[in-house]
Design a protein around this motif. Structure first.
Motif, PDB file in Angstrom:
ATOM      1  N   ALA A  72      72.840  29.808  74.737  1.00 15.82           N
ATOM      2  CA  ALA A  72      71.801  29.202  75.569  1.00 15.82           C
ATOM      3  C   ALA A  72      70.586  28.706  74.789  1.00 15.82           C
ATOM      4  O   ALA A  72      70.000  27.673  75.140  1.00 15.82           O
ATOM      5  CB  ALA A  72      71.348  30.207  76.627  1.00 15.82           C
ATOM      6  N   ALA A  73      70.170  29.432  73.753  1.00 14.00           N
ATOM      7  CA  ALA A  73      68.903  29.144  73.082  1.00 14.00           C
ATOM      8  C   ALA A  73      68.790  27.726  72.516  1.00 14.00           C
ATOM      9  O   ALA A  73      67.704  27.128  72.581  1.00 14.00           O
ATOM     10  CB  ALA A  73      68.655  30.177  71.981  1.00 14.00           C
ATOM     11  N   PRO A  74      69.857  27.134  71.952  1.00 18.42           N
ATOM     12  CA  PRO A  74      69.693  25.773  71.409  1.00 18.42           C
ATOM     13  C   PRO A  74      69.278  24.744  72.447  1.00 18.42           C
ATOM     14  O   PRO A  74      68.711  23.706  72.097  1.00 18.42           O
ATOM     15  CB  PRO A  74      71.095  25.463  70.847  1.00 18.42           C
ATOM     16  N   ALA A  75      69.536  25.005  73.733  1.00 18.65           N
ATOM     17  CA  ALA A  75      69.192  24.046  74.776  1.00 18.65           C
ATOM     18  C   ALA A  75      67.796  24.276  75.352  1.00 18.65           C
ATOM     19  O   ALA A  75      67.366  23.542  76.246  1.00 18.65           O
ATOM     20  CB  ALA A  75      70.226  24.107  75.903  1.00 18.65           C
ATOM     21  N   VAL A  76      67.086  25.271  74.850  1.00 19.91           N
ATOM     22  CA  VAL A  76      65.724  25.547  75.315  1.00 19.91           C
ATOM     23  C   VAL A  76      64.741  24.949  74.311  1.00 19.91           C
ATOM     24  O   VAL A  76      64.841  25.206  73.109  1.00 19.91           O
ATOM     25  CB  VAL A  76      65.477  27.057  75.476  1.00 19.91           C
ATOM     26  N   VAL A  77      63.787  24.160  74.818  1.00 17.48           N
ATOM     27  CA  VAL A  77      62.853  23.445  73.948  1.00 17.48           C
ATOM     28  C   VAL A  77      61.425  23.882  74.254  1.00 17.48           C
ATOM     29  O   VAL A  77      61.136  24.457  75.301  1.00 17.48           O
ATOM     30  CB  VAL A  77      62.985  21.923  74.131  1.00 17.48           C
ATOM     31  N   SER A  78      60.529  23.586  73.313  1.00 20.36           N
ATOM     32  CA  SER A  78      59.100  23.841  73.505  1.00 20.36           C
ATOM     33  C   SER A  78      58.406  22.543  73.881  1.00 20.36           C
ATOM     34  O   SER A  78      58.727  21.480  73.325  1.00 20.36           O
ATOM     35  CB  SER A  78      58.486  24.421  72.230  1.00 20.36           C
ATOM     36  N   ILE A  79      57.463  22.626  74.817  1.00 16.93           N
ATOM     37  CA  ILE A  79      56.773  21.430  75.314  1.00 16.93           C
ATOM     38  C   ILE A  79      55.272  21.569  75.059  1.00 16.93           C
ATOM     39  O   ILE A  79      54.668  22.600  75.392  1.00 16.93           O
ATOM     40  CB  ILE A  79      57.036  21.229  76.816  1.00 16.93           C
ATOM     41  N   SER A 120      57.779  25.426  78.184  1.00 16.43           N
ATOM     42  CA  SER A 120      59.153  25.346  77.692  1.00 16.43           C
ATOM     43  C   SER A 120      59.940  24.420  78.606  1.00 16.43           C
ATOM     44  O   SER A 120      59.479  24.048  79.689  1.00 16.43           O
ATOM     45  CB  SER A 120      59.794  26.736  77.657  1.00 16.43           C
ATOM     46  N   GLY A 121      61.124  24.074  78.191  1.00 18.85           N
ATOM     47  CA  GLY A 121      61.990  23.212  78.990  1.00 18.85           C
ATOM     48  C   GLY A 121      63.447  23.490  78.675  1.00 18.85           C
ATOM     49  O   GLY A 121      63.767  24.194  77.712  1.00 18.85           O
ATOM     50  N   VAL A 122      64.329  22.934  79.498  1.00 20.50           N
ATOM     51  CA  VAL A 122      65.764  23.151  79.347  1.00 20.50           C
ATOM     52  C   VAL A 122      66.465  21.799  79.301  1.00 20.50           C
ATOM     53  O   VAL A 122      66.253  20.951  80.177  1.00 20.50           O
ATOM     54  CB  VAL A 122      66.325  23.989  80.515  1.00 20.50           C
ATOM     55  N   VAL A 123      67.288  21.581  78.278  1.00 14.62           N
ATOM     56  CA  VAL A 123      68.035  20.336  78.124  1.00 14.62           C
ATOM     57  C   VAL A 123      69.271  20.387  79.015  1.00 14.62           C
ATOM     58  O   VAL A 123      70.130  21.262  78.856  1.00 14.62           O
ATOM     59  CB  VAL A 123      68.443  20.112  76.662  1.00 14.62           C
ATOM     60  N   PHE A 124      69.362  19.425  79.947  1.00 14.56           N
ATOM     61  CA  PHE A 124      70.486  19.399  80.882  1.00 14.56           C
ATOM     62  C   PHE A 124      71.536  18.367  80.512  1.00 14.56           C
ATOM     63  O   PHE A 124      72.666  18.435  81.004  1.00 14.56           O
ATOM     64  CB  PHE A 124      69.989  19.125  82.303  1.00 14.56           C
TER      65      PHE A 124
END
Length: 405
Positions: A72-79, A120-124
């Motif tokens: 999961a972690a690679p798809a979580v980004v910082s904004i 944070s954000g999530v890449v969909f």
């Protein structure tokens, strides 16, 4: 002499016969005696040694959640969102009478100041659609996204939905790692969950907890069905991922509750800084908002043109002869709206929507939103204790509609 010898021989023969008989009897009994002794010895050994219990297979769990995190972690980004604001300096007038009349007075020229927001954000999607909280990017002039591989990309807002506090961003990229979404999105109280985000800007961080409750209503926005968790969520986690033990997305971290002791000014629900109790938007809601914003640039919802509240909140308005446990009471009818056109009035009690019982305000709100604008809905209720029924044609909910929760 001869008689003595004969008696001696006779005694010896009798003794020998008795010995042979005894020997034969011992040979028969010996195996059972040995087995008995062995059993007693084994029993003593069992009683003197500690018992070791082996856990059953259904109670065994993973000793590490590294696989879930790596998934999961690679798809979580910082904004990082920035916006310019105008700041005015004021001087407080010492005299209380004058202060009541004139308040504070300007003490200098206004100046521009840059404010920073962290989230944070999530890449969909692999082509760069990112889901986050609306309050993370609201009013921002510049939005930068830090990807898991260290790249920084400029982001633009595709659309935002204040009613669920969600926003969709887009970055120009390809082949991005995407989040795995739980098939049904169901979570149960007691499920292990991991919160992934960038708290306080220290870098990507994972915290663990369980699902503490579901279906929480916090009155922060119009449409709420929060997952409550004790996984640590702090400033910067907003918009990040709440995943299950398999690394599948079950929610978007959104709000936290801070217990700041006896001072009420420092406690209560916050959207930026807290610890102990956290809340996440269920992935089913998040995915529906994402799909609508990508398709239409906004979320399209049905609208009755009325405001309503739970019966428990307006118990004084309910006739004592009608003790209702379900339904809602109309608190406001918007002029020119669908409810106004069919004659709904303030104080009406709504009990059924299209023949189905209305449980409470959140239940009706979600069903109202799911109906398409232009569709016809039937409402059954009570007015001053008298049953009534109306059919109204829904409008599209205005983007600036204010829900009084």
């Amino acid at each position: 002499m001869r008689r003595a010898t004969i008696r001696t021989l006779s005694f010896i023969l009798r003794f020998s016969a008795l010995g042979l008989a005894l020997a034969f009897l011992v040979s028969l009994l010996a195996p059972s005696i040995v087995e008995r002794l062995r059993g007693e010895r084994a029993s003593i050994a069992v009683q003197s040694s500690p018992r070791v219990s082996t856990p059953s297979s259904h109670s065994e769990g993973p000793v590490s959640y590294a696989d879930a995190v790596s998934r999961a972690a690679p798809a979580v980004v910082s904004i990082y969102a920035n916006k310019m604001t105008t700041v005015r300096q004021y001087r407080i007038i010492p005299d209380p009478v004058t202060r009541r009349l004139f308040g504070a007075i300007a003490a200098g020229p206004a100046y521009r100041k840059q404010e920073h927001s962290l989230g944070s954000g999530v890449v969909f999607s692999a082509d760069g659609y990112v889901l986050t909280n609306n309050h993370v990017i609201s009013g921002a002039d510049d939005i930068q996204i830090l990807l898991s591989d260290g790249r920084v990309s400029q982001a633009r807002v595709i659309g935002a939905d204040a009613d669920t506090d969600l926003a969709v961003l887009k970055i120009d990229a390809s082949d991005l790692p995407t989040i795995a979404v739980a098939d049904r999105g169901d979570v149960n109280v007691g499920d292990v969950v991991l919160a992934i985000g960038n708290p306080f800007g220290v870098g990507k961080t994972v915290t663990m907890g369980i699902v503490s409750a579901t279906g929480r209503q916090l009155r922060l926005s119009a449409y709420e069905d929060f997952i409550q968790t004790d996984a640590a969520i702090n400033f910067g986690n907003s918009g990040g991922a709440l995943v299950n033990a398999l690394g599948e997305l079950v929610g978007i971290n959104t709000a936290v509750y801070r217990n700041a002791g006896s001072d009420p000014r420092n406690g209560g629900l916050q959207k930026n800084n807290a610890e102990g109790i956290g809340f996440a938007i269920p992935v089913s809601t998040a995915k529906a908002v994402l799909d609508q914003i990508i398709s239409h640039g906004m979320v399209i919802r049905g609208w009755f043109g009325i405001e309503y509240a739970d019966m428990s909140a307006i118990s004084a308005a309910t006739p004592s002869t009608t003790p209702l446990q379900r339904g809602v009471i109309v608190t406001e009818v918007l002029p020119g709206g669908p409810g106004d056109s069919v004659g709904l009035r303030r104080g009406d009690i709504l009990l059924k929507l299209d023949g189905e019982d209305i449980i409470d305000q959140p239940d009706l709100r979600s069903h109202e939103a799911a109906l398409a604008p232009g569709s016809v809905a039937k409402l059954d209720g009570l007015r001053n204790g008298v049953p009534f029924s109306v059919e109204l044609t829904l409008m599209q909910r205005p983007q600036n509609a204010v829900t009084r929760t």
